[in-house]
Design a protein around this motif. Structure first.
Motif, PDB file in Angstrom:
ATOM      1  N   ASP A 125       0.830  -1.213   0.000  1.00 52.24           N
ATOM      2  CA  ASP A 125       0.000   0.000   0.000  1.00 52.24           C
ATOM      3  C   ASP A 125       0.864   1.263   0.000  1.00 52.24           C
ATOM      4  O   ASP A 125       0.538   2.236  -0.688  1.00 52.24           O
ATOM      5  CB  ASP A 125      -0.931   0.018   1.215  1.00 52.24           C
ATOM      6  N   ILE A 126       1.950   1.250   0.752  1.00 58.71           N
ATOM      7  CA  ILE A 126       2.836   2.421   0.807  1.00 58.71           C
ATOM      8  C   ILE A 126       3.517   2.611  -0.551  1.00 58.71           C
ATOM      9  O   ILE A 126       3.583   3.732  -1.071  1.00 58.71           O
ATOM     10  CB  ILE A 126       3.864   2.280   1.950  1.00 58.71           C
ATOM     11  N   MET A 130       2.871   5.948  -3.093  1.00 57.49           N
ATOM     12  CA  MET A 130       3.927   6.827  -3.606  1.00 57.49           C
ATOM     13  C   MET A 130       3.966   6.809  -5.137  1.00 57.49           C
ATOM     14  O   MET A 130       4.222   7.840  -5.759  1.00 57.49           O
ATOM     15  CB  MET A 130       5.284   6.442  -3.027  1.00 57.49           C
ATOM     16  N   LYS A 131       3.716   5.663  -5.722  1.00 59.92           N
ATOM     17  CA  LYS A 131       3.758   5.577  -7.190  1.00 59.92           C
ATOM     18  C   LYS A 131       2.553   6.284  -7.824  1.00 59.92           C
ATOM     19  O   LYS A 131       2.721   7.040  -8.776  1.00 59.92           O
ATOM     20  CB  LYS A 131       3.822   4.120  -7.644  1.00 59.92           C
ATOM     21  N   PHE A 132       1.383   6.051  -7.267  1.00 53.36           N
ATOM     22  CA  PHE A 132       0.190   6.631  -7.878  1.00 53.36           C
ATOM     23  C   PHE A 132      -0.198   7.966  -7.260  1.00 53.36           C
ATOM     24  O   PHE A 132      -0.792   8.797  -7.933  1.00 53.36           O
ATOM     25  CB  PHE A 132      -0.980   5.638  -7.806  1.00 53.36           C
ATOM     26  N   VAL A 134       1.994  10.318  -5.803  1.00 52.74           N
ATOM     27  CA  VAL A 134       2.932  11.407  -6.115  1.00 52.74           C
ATOM     28  C   VAL A 134       3.744  11.129  -7.375  1.00 52.74           C
ATOM     29  O   VAL A 134       4.697  11.825  -7.675  1.00 52.74           O
ATOM     30  CB  VAL A 134       3.865  11.740  -4.919  1.00 52.74           C
ATOM     31  N   ASN A 135       3.352  10.081  -8.105  1.00 59.06           N
ATOM     32  CA  ASN A 135       3.936   9.757  -9.398  1.00 59.06           C
ATOM     33  C   ASN A 135       5.433   9.423  -9.337  1.00 59.06           C
ATOM     34  O   ASN A 135       6.179   9.731 -10.257  1.00 59.06           O
ATOM     35  CB  ASN A 135       3.678  10.898 -10.401  1.00 59.06           C
ATOM     36  N   TYR A 136       5.861   8.780  -8.257  1.00 55.09           N
ATOM     37  CA  TYR A 136       7.241   8.304  -8.181  1.00 55.09           C
ATOM     38  C   TYR A 136       7.374   7.069  -9.061  1.00 55.09           C
ATOM     39  O   TYR A 136       6.425   6.295  -9.169  1.00 55.09           O
ATOM     40  CB  TYR A 136       7.609   7.940  -6.740  1.00 55.09           C
ATOM     41  N   PRO A 137       8.545   6.859  -9.655  1.00 55.69           N
ATOM     42  CA  PRO A 137       8.714   5.666 -10.491  1.00 55.69           C
ATOM     43  C   PRO A 137       8.726   4.369  -9.686  1.00 55.69           C
ATOM     44  O   PRO A 137       8.423   3.310 -10.208  1.00 55.69           O
ATOM     45  CB  PRO A 137      10.058   5.890 -11.178  1.00 55.69           C
ATOM     46  N   LYS A 138       9.077   4.484  -8.413  1.00 56.85           N
ATOM     47  CA  LYS A 138       9.110   3.324  -7.521  1.00 56.85           C
ATOM     48  C   LYS A 138       8.555   3.752  -6.171  1.00 56.85           C
ATOM     49  O   LYS A 138       8.638   4.917  -5.793  1.00 56.85           O
ATOM     50  CB  LYS A 138      10.542   2.849  -7.268  1.00 56.85           C
TER      51      LYS A 138
END
Length: 173
Positions: A125-126, A130-132, A134-138
């Motif tokens: 979930d964490i 972060m990926k969806f 704040v759009n982080y790649p990982k």
């Protein structure tokens, strides 16, 4: 790939402890050395070892293999050599423990581990947030996978240098 040499230049990619970094520098006084100092303060090394001409942070390079690099002296061909090795160097004028990106990402990783410790959410979930969100790649657990030693080392160096308790590592790292 720990060391790459060409002409009078040595590029050191090894993680290594401070003592191991110092051994590389003292064994190569005649070379112009560029060294991965992701987890340390480059200024401490610049002050002591004049052969150190630049430092970089490649330990947390992403899929695009972007890495921060700082030059005291830019030897001809160094940027090109990093590109040949598959990296995308981004020059920085900031000299600090952990550079900018690694210092930021280890804090995110640490906070994710604290959230997991407190039962706020699962690893999945964490990572997903972060990926969806704040759009982080990982996600933070994906960033840290296999790099826990580096995360702990950088957090310990930052804690030692700043005495700021926000750099205390989570027990789960």
């Amino acid at each position: 790939m720990t060391n790459v040499s060409f002409e009078n230049v040595l590029i050191n990619f090894g993680f290594g402890t401070k003592d191991e970094k110092i051994k590389v520098l003292t064994a190569n006084p005649e070379k112009h050395v560029y060294m991965d100092l992701t987890c340390y303060d480059p200024q401490e090394f610049y002050d002591e070892y004049p052969q150190l001409k630049g430092s970089f942070a490649a330990l947390f390079a992403d899929e695009a293999r972007k890495m921060e690099i700082h030059f005291l002296h830019k030897e001809p061909g160094v940027i090109e050599k990093f590109r040949e090795l598959g990296f995308s160097p981004v020059e920085t004028t900031i000299v600090s423990c952990g550079f900018v990106f690694p210092r930021t990402i280890v804090q995110i990783i640490n906070e994710a581990h604290f959230a997991l410790e407190e039962g706020v959410a699962s690893r999945e979930d964490i990572n997903r947030a972060m990926k969806f969100g704040v759009n982080y790649p990982k996600g933070p657990f994906e960033w840290s996978e296999g790099k826990e030693l580096y995360v702990k080392t950088l957090l310990a160096e930052l804690l030692n240098k700043t005495k700021d308790r926000r750099y205390v590592a989570s027990k789960l790292i």
